[in-house]
Design a protein around this motif. Sequence first.
Motif, PDB file in Angstrom:
ATOM      1  N   ALA A 225      -0.933   0.584   7.594  1.00 19.51           N
ATOM      2  CA  ALA A 225       0.045   1.122   6.654  1.00 19.51           C
ATOM      3  C   ALA A 225      -0.418   2.428   6.028  1.00 19.51           C
ATOM      4  CB  ALA A 225       0.282   0.104   5.551  1.00 19.51           C
ATOM      5  N   GLU A 226       0.538   3.304   5.803  1.00 22.04           N
ATOM      6  CA  GLU A 226       0.247   4.549   5.093  1.00 22.04           C
ATOM      7  C   GLU A 226       1.339   4.744   4.067  1.00 22.04           C
ATOM      8  OE1 GLU A 226       0.381   7.675   7.875  1.00 22.04           O
ATOM      9  OE2 GLU A 226      -1.774   7.654   8.117  1.00 22.04           O
ATOM     10  N   LEU A 227       1.785   3.674   3.462  1.00 17.81           N
ATOM     11  CA  LEU A 227       3.000   3.809   2.690  1.00 17.81           C
ATOM     12  C   LEU A 227       2.743   3.885   1.194  1.00 17.81           C
ATOM     13  CD1 LEU A 227       4.938   0.465   2.374  1.00 17.81           C
ATOM     14  CD2 LEU A 227       2.485   0.671   2.575  1.00 17.81           C
ATOM     15  N   GLU A 228       3.725   4.453   0.529  1.00 19.41           N
ATOM     16  CA  GLU A 228       3.731   4.442  -0.922  1.00 19.41           C
ATOM     17  C   GLU A 228       4.864   3.506  -1.311  1.00 19.41           C
ATOM     18  OE1 GLU A 228       4.480   7.601  -4.423  1.00 19.41           O
ATOM     19  OE2 GLU A 228       3.961   8.371  -2.441  1.00 19.41           O
ATOM     20  N   VAL A 229       4.512   2.441  -2.012  1.00 21.23           N
ATOM     21  CA  VAL A 229       5.520   1.438  -2.369  1.00 21.23           C
ATOM     22  C   VAL A 229       6.510   2.033  -3.365  1.00 21.23           C
ATOM     23  CG1 VAL A 229       5.782  -0.754  -3.602  1.00 21.23           C
ATOM     24  CG2 VAL A 229       3.993  -0.490  -1.889  1.00 21.23           C
ATOM     25  N   ALA A 230       7.800   1.686  -3.206  1.00 24.51           N
ATOM     26  CA  ALA A 230       8.829   2.200  -4.125  1.00 24.51           C
ATOM     27  C   ALA A 230       8.651   1.606  -5.518  1.00 24.51           C
ATOM     28  CB  ALA A 230      10.209   1.840  -3.582  1.00 24.51           C
ATOM     29  N   LYS A 231       8.964   2.412  -6.520  1.00 23.37           N
ATOM     30  CA  LYS A 231       8.879   1.917  -7.901  1.00 23.37           C
ATOM     31  C   LYS A 231      10.134   1.122  -8.243  1.00 23.37           C
ATOM     32  CE  LYS A 231       5.810   5.107 -10.289  1.00 23.37           C
ATOM     33  NZ  LYS A 231       4.714   4.538  -9.568  1.00 23.37           N
TER      34      LYS A 231
END
Length: 319
Positions: A225-231
Motif C-alpha cells: 500500500a502507498e495510500l493516504e486514508v481519507a479523513k
Amino acid sequence: MQQTTFSLLVHAIRYDGENTRIIELRPAAGTHLPPVEAGAHIDVHISADLIRQYSLCNTPGETHRYVIGVALDPNSRGGSRWLHDNLQAGDTLTVGAPRNHFGLANTDAHTVLIGGGIGVTPLLSMALQLEAQQRSWSLHFAAKCTEQAPLLQAINTLAKQARYGQVNCYFSESSASRMDVAQVMEEAPKGSHFYCCGPVRLLDTFDKCSESYPPEHCHSERFIAELEVAKGGYTIVLARSGKTLYISEEQTILDALKAEKIAVPYACAEGICGSCEVKVLEGEPDHRDDVLSDAEKARNDTIMVCCSGAFSKQLVLDL
Ligand code: FES
C-alpha cells in the motif's frame, strides 16, 4: 448464499526459485472450488487477525485446486515468514473465494505482461489463458538472478510450449540485462493492452510510462500500500437497517462499522486487496484504494471502506 471461505488441504509444497514456495491447496475429495480466473487472488487466513493476499498461478478454469506462489519477504510481518517456516503438506488452510480486480480485458489486441519478482504470479496465469485462447501475448519478466527468480521452471516450460506468445527474461545480476519498461511498451503493437505487477519501483515506472497510453489499456496490481486514508467528517447511512453513523475526522468507515459491531469483511485494511468492497447507493466517494481502476472509481458505485471516504456530506451504503 455463495460460500466465501474454504478450508483446504495443503496438498503439496515445492520450491520454484530459492525463496519461493509454491503451495497447492485442494478441497475435500469430490468437491469443487469456484473456478480460477486469470489475475485473481485469494485471501489466506494465517491466523484470526492475520490475512494476506496471494495471486493464483493456476491454469484458469481449474476448480480442483488453488496454487499460490509465496516469496519470502525479508520484511515479513508474519505472512510469508509463517507460510515458509510453519506450513507443511497435510495441514489445512482457510482461504477466501477468489477476487479479481486484475482480469484480462476482453479484446483481440496484443497483450503485454510486465512482471518483476513474485509479481509474475498473476501474469503466468494470464499467459496460460491467452495461450489457451490463441490470443497474441508477450511476457517480460525481471528478476535479480535465475536462482532467485520465482516460478522460473513454470515460465521456462511456458516459453518452450507457447505458440501465440513469447517470453523475455531479464536478470539484472546474473546476466546484467535490465528490463526497459518504456522500450517494451513502445515496441508493442499499436493498441496493445499492458498489465504490470511487481515491486513498487517497477509499478511506479509503469505508471509513468502509461501516461502516453489510453488509461483503459494500462492495468496494474499492487500488493504494497502507498495510500493516504481519507479523513472523516461525513455521515453514512446503512440502507438495509436505516442506521446512520457519523464518521469522525480520525475514523475510517471500517473503524466506525467495527465500533458498532457491524460485520463487514476486510483483510489488508490498506486499500490493496478489495475484501472490504461495499456498494454505494448514493453520494460521492473519495476513493483512496489501489484496487479499483480509474473507470471503476469514476462510476462511484462501490467503495473500499477501509481507506476511502466521501466528498459528499453523506454516503448511502448497501449494508
Ligand atoms: S481491506 Fe483490503 S482493500 Fe479494504
